[in-house]
Scaffold this active site. Structure first.
Site, PDB file in Angstrom:
ATOM      1  CG  HIS A 114      75.649  76.828  79.002  1.00 44.62           C
ATOM      2  ND1 HIS A 114      74.886  77.972  78.172  1.00 44.62           N
ATOM      3  CD2 HIS A 114      75.717  75.823  78.051  1.00 44.62           C
ATOM      4  CE1 HIS A 114      75.024  77.601  76.918  1.00 44.62           C
ATOM      5  NE2 HIS A 114      75.227  76.332  76.828  1.00 44.62           N
ATOM      6  CG  ASN A 205      64.511  86.477  71.165  1.00 43.16           C
ATOM      7  OD1 ASN A 205      65.057  86.789  72.501  1.00 43.16           O
ATOM      8  ND2 ASN A 205      65.177  86.382  70.129  1.00 43.16           N
TER       9      ASN A 205
END
Length: 229
Positions: A114, A205
């Protein structure tokens, strides 16, 4: 030794896919959690959109400089361990994060999927501008153009080079480790579709992620997991 440690030892070509959860321990908020950047804000997506940059550059600049930059943040154990593994293995890090902490930790092969807040350029003349100068003013002293950080805003596409580099690494990897991301934002979450089918996939996670093929889920704090690597 946990299964991930064992897999890291055996693997030759590793890809780490990292998200906001990797930088939270360094004091950089994620976006959507209850303490995240967007909490209590009205229209944060607009503030980080191409439309806002074009129509209201002053508003965009104020939002980005006040909320996105954490120049005093330092890499944590996750960043450091990934950089350490790179000294012994063929490692590529593909990150959604725009904070530059993987590079600060010493990682060399980083794909900033990004973009990065620390790469800025003038939209008028195209000249590269340091983040330090951008934080002082968004007007380019040389030509009067508006400076922007080289990050992917809402309404903008991922760069072709980021996609190409990512796919090349994913196809070669024999181990893929997803860390600190809900893995729901496209096209980042589609990268594993292009893996070598023999590659093992792990996900580290706090919340379970879902993939349409077999993988090993470590529902845990990534800091604790990487401290043991």
């Amino acid at each position: 030794m946990n299964k991930l440690n064992e897999a890291l030892k055996k693997a030759e070509r590793i890809v780490f896919l990292t998200g906001a959860g990797v930088s939270v321990p360094s004091g950089i908020p994620d976006y959507r959690s209850k303490n995240g950047l967007y909490a209590g804000m009205s229209s944060p997506e607009y503030m980080l959109s191409h439309t806002c940059l074009v129509r209201e550059p002053e508003k965009f600049y104020q939002f980005v400089t006040e909320n996105m930059y954490y120049p005093n943040a330092v890499p944590n154990v996750i960043h450091k361990k990934m950089a350490e593994i790179e000294t012994e293995k063929d490692v590529t890090i593909i990150t959604q994060n725009i904070d530059g902490l993987h590079e600060k930790a010493g990682s060399k092969k980083v794909v900033n999927f990004h973009g990065s807040l620390y790469h800025c350029y003038c939209q008028n003349c195209g000249m590269t501008v340091t983040a330090k100068d951008y934080l002082k003013s968004d007007i380019h002293t040389d030509c009067g153009g508006v400076i922007r950080p080289d990050v992917v805003l809402y309404e903008e596409a991922i760069s072709e080079s980021a996609i190409d580099q990512s796919l090349t690494a994913i196809r070669k990897a024999d181990l893929i480790v997803i860390v600190g991301t809900s893995f729901r934002v496209s096209p980042f979450c589609n990268l594993t579709d292009y893996r070598n089918k023999k590659a093992r996939i792990f996900a580290v996670n706090k919340e379970r992620i879902s993939l349409p093929y077999p993988f090993e889920m470590m529902e845990s704090d990534a800091v604790k997991v990487f401290e043991e690597i």
